[in-house]
Design an enzyme around this catalytic site. Structure first.
Site, PDB file in Angstrom:
ATOM      1  N   GLU A 208      -2.492  12.813  49.016  1.00 51.18           N
ATOM      2  CA  GLU A 208      -2.716  11.408  48.635  1.00 51.18           C
ATOM      3  C   GLU A 208      -3.573  10.735  49.697  1.00 51.18           C
ATOM      4  O   GLU A 208      -3.437   9.544  49.979  1.00 51.18           O
ATOM      5  CB  GLU A 208      -1.376  10.673  48.465  1.00 51.18           C
TER       6      GLU A 208
ATOM      7  N   GLY B 185       1.312  -2.674  51.919  1.00 48.03           N
ATOM      8  CA  GLY B 185       0.080  -1.976  51.557  1.00 48.03           C
ATOM      9  C   GLY B 185       0.394  -0.660  50.873  1.00 48.03           C
ATOM     10  O   GLY B 185       0.940   0.243  51.502  1.00 48.03           O
TER      11      GLY B 185
ATOM     12  N   SER C  95      -8.485   3.065  53.996  1.00 43.91           N
ATOM     13  CA  SER C  95      -9.788   3.706  53.816  1.00 43.91           C
ATOM     14  C   SER C  95      -9.669   5.179  53.442  1.00 43.91           C
ATOM     15  O   SER C  95     -10.538   5.717  52.785  1.00 43.91           O
ATOM     16  CB  SER C  95     -10.567   3.575  55.114  1.00 43.91           C
TER      17      SER C  95
ATOM     18  N   ASP D  82      -1.108  -3.866  56.081  1.00 48.79           N
ATOM     19  CA  ASP D  82      -1.467  -2.518  56.537  1.00 48.79           C
ATOM     20  C   ASP D  82      -2.499  -1.869  55.621  1.00 48.79           C
ATOM     21  O   ASP D  82      -2.200  -1.529  54.481  1.00 48.79           O
ATOM     22  CB  ASP D  82      -0.177  -1.675  56.576  1.00 48.79           C
ATOM     23  N   GLY D  83      -3.728  -1.701  56.144  1.00 52.31           N
ATOM     24  CA  GLY D  83      -4.746  -0.935  55.435  1.00 52.31           C
ATOM     25  C   GLY D  83      -5.853  -1.802  54.866  1.00 52.31           C
ATOM     26  O   GLY D  83      -5.641  -2.951  54.475  1.00 52.31           O
TER      27      GLY D  83
ATOM     28  N   MET E  10      -2.548  10.528  56.510  1.00 47.23           N
ATOM     29  CA  MET E  10      -1.364  11.300  56.884  1.00 47.23           C
ATOM     30  C   MET E  10      -0.796  12.062  55.692  1.00 47.23           C
ATOM     31  O   MET E  10       0.070  12.908  55.847  1.00 47.23           O
ATOM     32  CB  MET E  10      -0.302  10.397  57.531  1.00 47.23           C
TER      33      MET E  10
ATOM     34  N   CYS F 295      -6.933   6.504  51.891  1.00 45.35           N
ATOM     35  CA  CYS F 295      -5.842   6.655  50.914  1.00 45.35           C
ATOM     36  C   CYS F 295      -6.382   7.012  49.542  1.00 45.35           C
ATOM     37  O   CYS F 295      -7.357   6.415  49.091  1.00 45.35           O
ATOM     38  CB  CYS F 295      -5.074   5.357  50.746  1.00 45.35           C
TER      39      CYS F 295
HETATM   40  P1  XMP Z   1      -7.160   1.809  57.211  1.00 40.77           P
HETATM   41  O1  XMP Z   1      -7.878   1.252  56.032  1.00 40.77           O
HETATM   42  O2  XMP Z   1      -7.039   0.849  58.322  1.00 40.77           O
HETATM   43  O3  XMP Z   1      -5.670   2.081  56.664  1.00 40.77           O
HETATM   44  O4  XMP Z   1      -7.711   3.133  57.632  1.00 40.77           O
HETATM   45  C1  XMP Z   1      -4.661   2.627  57.483  1.00 40.77           C
HETATM   46  C2  XMP Z   1      -3.381   2.780  56.706  1.00 40.77           C
HETATM   47  O5  XMP Z   1      -3.535   3.709  55.627  1.00 40.77           O
HETATM   48  C3  XMP Z   1      -2.254   4.248  55.304  1.00 40.77           C
HETATM   49  N1  XMP Z   1      -2.375   5.717  55.210  1.00 40.77           N
HETATM   50  C4  XMP Z   1      -2.379   6.393  54.047  1.00 40.77           C
HETATM   51  N2  XMP Z   1      -2.218   5.973  52.782  1.00 40.77           N
HETATM   52  N3  XMP Z   1      -2.505   8.207  52.036  1.00 40.77           N
HETATM   53  C5  XMP Z   1      -2.291   6.898  51.755  1.00 40.77           C
HETATM   54  O6  XMP Z   1      -2.171   6.524  50.575  1.00 40.77           O
HETATM   55  C6  XMP Z   1      -2.661   8.702  53.279  1.00 40.77           C
HETATM   56  O7  XMP Z   1      -2.884   9.887  53.488  1.00 40.77           O
HETATM   57  C7  XMP Z   1      -2.588   7.743  54.345  1.00 40.77           C
HETATM   58  N4  XMP Z   1      -2.685   7.859  55.688  1.00 40.77           N
HETATM   59  C8  XMP Z   1      -2.547   6.589  56.198  1.00 40.77           C
HETATM   60  C9  XMP Z   1      -1.299   3.832  56.399  1.00 40.77           C
HETATM   61  O8  XMP Z   1      -0.490   2.788  55.906  1.00 40.77           O
HETATM   62  C10 XMP Z   1      -2.238   3.372  57.495  1.00 40.77           C
HETATM   63  O9  XMP Z   1      -1.657   2.457  58.385  1.00 40.77           O
END
Ligand code: XMP
Length: 486
Positions: A423, A299, A304, A341-342, A391, A306
């Site tokens: 990001e 992913g 959501s 993931d995501g 994050m 990102c």
């Molecule tokens: P969902 O959609 O379930 O996704 O909220 C969770 C996943 O998002 C990723 N993640 C990030 N990706 N910037 C990004 O591009 C961020 O700041 C960020 N924070 C989390 C991560 O893989 C997580 O499991």
């Protein structure tokens, strides 16, 4: 430069074609799956290693429900170790290293120790290691003030009920019940302590028959690590604390430093289970698999919170990313699973991810609104909400710097704020009660999905799956429409 001829697809672009089914009840299907090549979980759900999603409470709830939580890494090593230990101690056939105290210690010390470790009792031992009693919070709170030494208030050997080391859980239940006691010290033949069985250890397997457990009956838990200096030390400490799986948490995992980190981990900790990522391409998945990963996390930008795709222009729509990565792992010849993931917001998204070949899904924001996620709910515009943050969002990045450099998170250092290129975003999500209820809906959707797919389990769902691409009209038709929802 080249342009790939086929379109990249994500969950809402497709539906699954229904299949003939011989499944007559949703209870008939098997939702268990591989998390890594060696670890199995009972539902294909992993809570994300984000600081607004997974700490101790979430990890315990996830494993109790049959999934697993990955404790995030944005905390000092010793705190992450403590959290892992708390999950591992939350349930066991037997607590292996129960907290002990010397009989000569003071009642005050006993009380402090129980508060510090958040336990209701301590085993009392003498210098030679022999068990001489047990002291509980009740004993220290109710004892008359003139009794100041642990040996004076404890239940001593004469009245102590103990078990030998090959007692079964059922025999332990009978002893605990018949003697109306909460704790049962288990002794080696020489009278030294082997472990402790508590009434909770006996009750929990009955309450949570689906729990994802290790071979000692303890809840499964994962811990995230990074690649910077000191992260090998973090990995060693987490493994020492009993973590079941390490998650190498790197935004762009198809990178030289990620591949060498996997190799270093593999050569130093031969038996460790290592989830590596994130990737979104065939080559990425293949190379991480070849480097020695035990599972691949897929992913780039579907999450959501990102904004990676907006800020950098890179990413692959998630369904295509999963299909490509499954292909990459197959090419590597390594028989390891993919974690999607995501971007999972509905039961159907998870079913599509699994049908595409993922063996589990990682979820962030959908769980961030639950009781077990870190942080308290707040009221916003009359609605109860919780906060979720990427994050790589500005706040999370600054928070991390503040912890690493010993600064107050609220201190506004203009120069530092200007250096960050976020990001991810911060957002609010509706408060959703206990995560168990959210999981109940998700897994209910999966059970129904398996039945529509004519599949008794997740592997057959993937083998049988045929997707159909849909149009915006098809997407509109898929939700409730042309009615006013209550
Ligand atoms: P969902 O959609 O379930 O996704 O909220 C969770 C996943 O998002 C990723 N993640 C990030 N990706 N910037 C990004 O591009 C961020 O700041 C960020 N924070 C989390 C991560 O893989 C997580 O499991």
């Amino acid at each position: 430069m080249k342009i790939r001829p086929s379109k990249g697809l994500t969950f809402d672009d497709v539906l699954l074609l229904p299949r003939r089914s011989s499944i007559s009840s949703r209870r008939q299907v098997d939702t268990s799956t591989r998390l890594t090549d060696r670890i199995r979980i009972n539902i294909p759900v992993v809570s994300a290693n984000m600081d607004t999603v997974t700490e101790t409470s979430m990890a315990i709830a996830m494993a109790n429900a049959g999934g697993i939580g990955i404790i995030h890494r944005f905390m000092p090593i010793e705190i992450q170790v403590k959290q892992i230990k708390l999950v591992k101690r939350a349930q066991a056939v037997m607590v292996e290293h129960p907290y002990c105290i010397d009989g000569y210690a003071s009642v005050i010390q006993a009380r402090e120790l129980m508060r510090k470790y958040d336990v209701g009792g301590l085993v009392v031992i003498e210098g030679s290691g022999q068990v001489i009693g047990i002291v509980t919070m009740r004993d220290v709170n109710l004892a008359p003030p003139k009794l100041t030494q642990v040996s004076e208030v404890m239940t001593g050997r004469d009245r102590l009920i103990t078990a030998n080391s090959n007692i079964s859980l059922e025999e332990a239940r009978i002893l605990l019940y018949e003697h109306r006691i909460e704790k049962l010290p288990v002794l080696n033949s020489d009278g030294t302590l082997k472990g402790l069985i508590t009434s909770q250890d006996v009750i929990k397997p009955v309450q949570n028959p689906f729990a994802a457990l290790d071979e000692k009956g303890r809840l499964l838990v994962g811990g995230a690590i990074g690649i910077n200096k000191g992260e090998m030390e973090r990995a060693a400490s987490l493994l020492e604390a009993g973590v079941d799986v390490l998650v190498l948490d790197i935004a762009h995992g198809h990178a030289d430093h990620c591949i060498s980190m996997i190799r270093n981990l593999r050569s130093q900790f031969h038996e460790a289970q290592i989830i590596a990522g994130n990737v979104a391409s065939r080559e990425g998945a293949r190379e991480l698999a070849e480097a020695g990963a035990s599972a691949i996390k897929v992913g780039i930008g579907p999450g959501s919170i990102c904004t990676t795709r907006i800020v950098t222009g890179f990413g692959v729509p998630q369904l295509t990313a999963i299909i490509d990565s499954v292909e990459g792992v197959r090419e590597s010849g390594c028989n390891i699973p993919i974690i999607a993931d995501g971007g999972i917001q509905k039961g159907g998204d998870m079913v599509k991810a699994l049908a595409a070949g993922a063996e589990s899904v990682m979820i962030g924001s959908m769980f961030a609104g639950t009781e077990e996620a870190p942080g308290l709910p707040v009221i916003r515009d009359g609605q109860k909400v919780k906060i979720v943050r990427g994050m790589a969002s500005l706040a999370a990045t600054m928070g991390r710097w503040a912890v690493e450099h010993g600064r107050d998170e609220s201190a506004e250092d203009q120069e530092d704020w200007m250096k960050v290129v976020p990001e991810g975003v911060e957002a609010v999500v509706p408060y959703r009660g206990n995560v168990g209820e959210v999981l109940h809906q998700l897994v209910g959707g999966l059970r129904s999905g398996l039945s529509y797919g004519g599949a008794e389990n997740i592997r057959i769902l993937h083998e049988n799956a045929e997707f159909i691409e849909i149009t915006p009209a098809g997407i509109r038709e898929s939700g409730s429409h042309d009615v006013k929802r209550l």
